[in-house]
Design a protein around this motif. Structure first.
Motif, PDB file in Angstrom:
ATOM      1  N   ARG A   1      33.343  19.138  12.646  1.00 12.82           N
ATOM      2  CA  ARG A   1      32.918  17.737  12.624  1.00 12.82           C
ATOM      3  C   ARG A   1      31.743  17.589  11.664  1.00 12.82           C
ATOM      4  NH1 ARG A   1      34.690  14.731  17.103  1.00 12.82           N
ATOM      5  NH2 ARG A   1      36.315  15.903  18.156  1.00 12.82           N
ATOM      6  N   ILE A   2      31.758  16.530  10.890  1.00 14.72           N
ATOM      7  CA  ILE A   2      30.692  16.240   9.932  1.00 14.72           C
ATOM      8  C   ILE A   2      30.172  14.839  10.225  1.00 14.72           C
ATOM      9  CG2 ILE A   2      30.057  16.076   7.501  1.00 14.72           C
ATOM     10  CD1 ILE A   2      31.192  18.792   8.132  1.00 14.72           C
ATOM     11  N   ALA A   3      28.866  14.702  10.438  1.00  9.37           N
ATOM     12  CA  ALA A   3      28.253  13.399  10.697  1.00  9.37           C
ATOM     13  C   ALA A   3      26.978  13.286   9.872  1.00  9.37           C
ATOM     14  CB  ALA A   3      27.949  13.239  12.187  1.00  9.37           C
ATOM     15  N   GLY A   4      26.497  12.074   9.716  1.00  6.53           N
ATOM     16  CA  GLY A   4      25.243  11.863   8.990  1.00  6.53           C
ATOM     17  C   GLY A   4      25.459  11.760   7.494  1.00  6.53           C
ATOM     18  N   ASP A   5      24.434  12.126   6.722  1.00  7.64           N
ATOM     19  CA  ASP A   5      24.508  11.902   5.279  1.00  7.64           C
ATOM     20  C   ASP A   5      25.363  12.921   4.535  1.00  7.64           C
ATOM     21  OD1 ASP A   5      22.741  14.021   5.415  1.00  7.64           O
ATOM     22  OD2 ASP A   5      21.105  13.009   4.392  1.00  7.64           O
ATOM     23  N   LEU A   6      25.949  13.887   5.226  1.00  8.79           N
ATOM     24  CA  LEU A   6      26.881  14.808   4.578  1.00  8.79           C
ATOM     25  C   LEU A   6      28.313  14.284   4.646  1.00  8.79           C
ATOM     26  CD1 LEU A   6      27.403  17.480   3.126  1.00  8.79           C
ATOM     27  CD2 LEU A   6      27.551  18.591   5.349  1.00  8.79           C
ATOM     28  N   CYS A   7      28.562  13.291   5.503  1.00 13.95           N
ATOM     29  CA  CYS A   7      29.943  12.809   5.640  1.00 13.95           C
ATOM     30  C   CYS A   7      30.157  11.495   4.908  1.00 13.95           C
ATOM     31  CB  CYS A   7      30.332  12.686   7.108  1.00 13.95           C
ATOM     32  SG  CYS A   7      29.972  11.119   7.881  1.00 13.95           S
ATOM     33  N   SER A   8      31.391  11.330   4.449  1.00 13.15           N
ATOM     34  CA  SER A   8      31.829  10.068   3.861  1.00 13.15           C
ATOM     35  C   SER A   8      32.822   9.471   4.843  1.00 13.15           C
ATOM     36  CB  SER A   8      32.485  10.316   2.499  1.00 13.15           C
ATOM     37  OG  SER A   8      32.920   9.088   1.944  1.00 13.15           O
ATOM     38  N   TYR A   9      32.347   8.513   5.640  1.00 13.77           N
ATOM     39  CA  TYR A   9      33.155   7.890   6.691  1.00 13.77           C
ATOM     40  C   TYR A   9      33.556   6.500   6.235  1.00 13.77           C
ATOM     41  CZ  TYR A   9      34.624   6.351  11.328  1.00 13.77           C
ATOM     42  OH  TYR A   9      35.364   5.896  12.395  1.00 13.77           O
ATOM     43  N   SER A  10      34.835   6.331   5.895  1.00 13.27           N
ATOM     44  CA  SER A  10      35.327   5.050   5.377  1.00 13.27           C
ATOM     45  C   SER A  10      36.278   4.350   6.335  1.00 13.27           C
ATOM     46  CB  SER A  10      36.034   5.276   4.035  1.00 13.27           C
ATOM     47  OG  SER A  10      35.135   5.793   3.096  1.00 13.27           O
TER      48      SER A  10
END
Length: 147
Positions: free
Chosen positions: A60-69
């Motif tokens: 799981r990747i959250a925060g400013d490392l992820c690109s959630y569109s």
């Protein structure tokens, strides 16, 4: 691999949490090389609606490392503290639900607005159209961060 003043070091861990930075960590490129995941043009990891990497549901990747569109307008969420906190809370609750064989509601970002400190005792705040500046903006910024 992590770059340190003493050279590169390999850190073996079951959980890795990146908590600093104003641009995407080099960890995104390491994940791309290892898993084949996609990165956006800023080097952020493109994630599924549950913040996992395609074909790797345990990562799981959250925060400013992820690109959630997975938003109503299709635009990625900004790499700021507000979205990051909401992402982290949701991911933690989702992992807990999965360990208990329960379902969990989809992630829904709530935009409370934007604030920034500009100088000593001076900040700007745009809270859903309500705009504040100066010492009062700074006070609101302080209260929001204490909350």
């Amino acid at each position: 691999m992590v770059s340190t003043p003493d050279g590169e070091k390999c850190i073996r861990a079951a959980t890795v949490i990146w908590t600093a930075g104003v641009r995407a960590s080099h960890l995104g490129h390491a994940l791309e090389a290892t898993t084949g995941c996609s990165l956006d043009r800023g080097g952020r990891v493109v994630v599924e609606s549950d913040f996992s990497i395609t074909s790797y549901p345990a990562i799981r990747i959250a925060g400013d490392l992820c690109s959630y569109s997975h938003t109503n307008d299709g635009k990625p969420l900004p790499g700021m503290a507000g979205p990051a906190v909401q992402m982290g809370v949701w991911v933690a609750k989702d992992i807990l639900a999965k360990t208990q064989n329960q379902s969990h509601q989809p992630f829904a970002f709530i935009d409370f607005g934007t604030m920034a400190v500009v100088g000593p005792l001076f900040a700007v705040a745009d809270l859903r159209g309500l705009k504040f500046t100066g010492p009062f903006g700074w006070l609101l910024w302080g209260l929001a961060h204490l909350a």
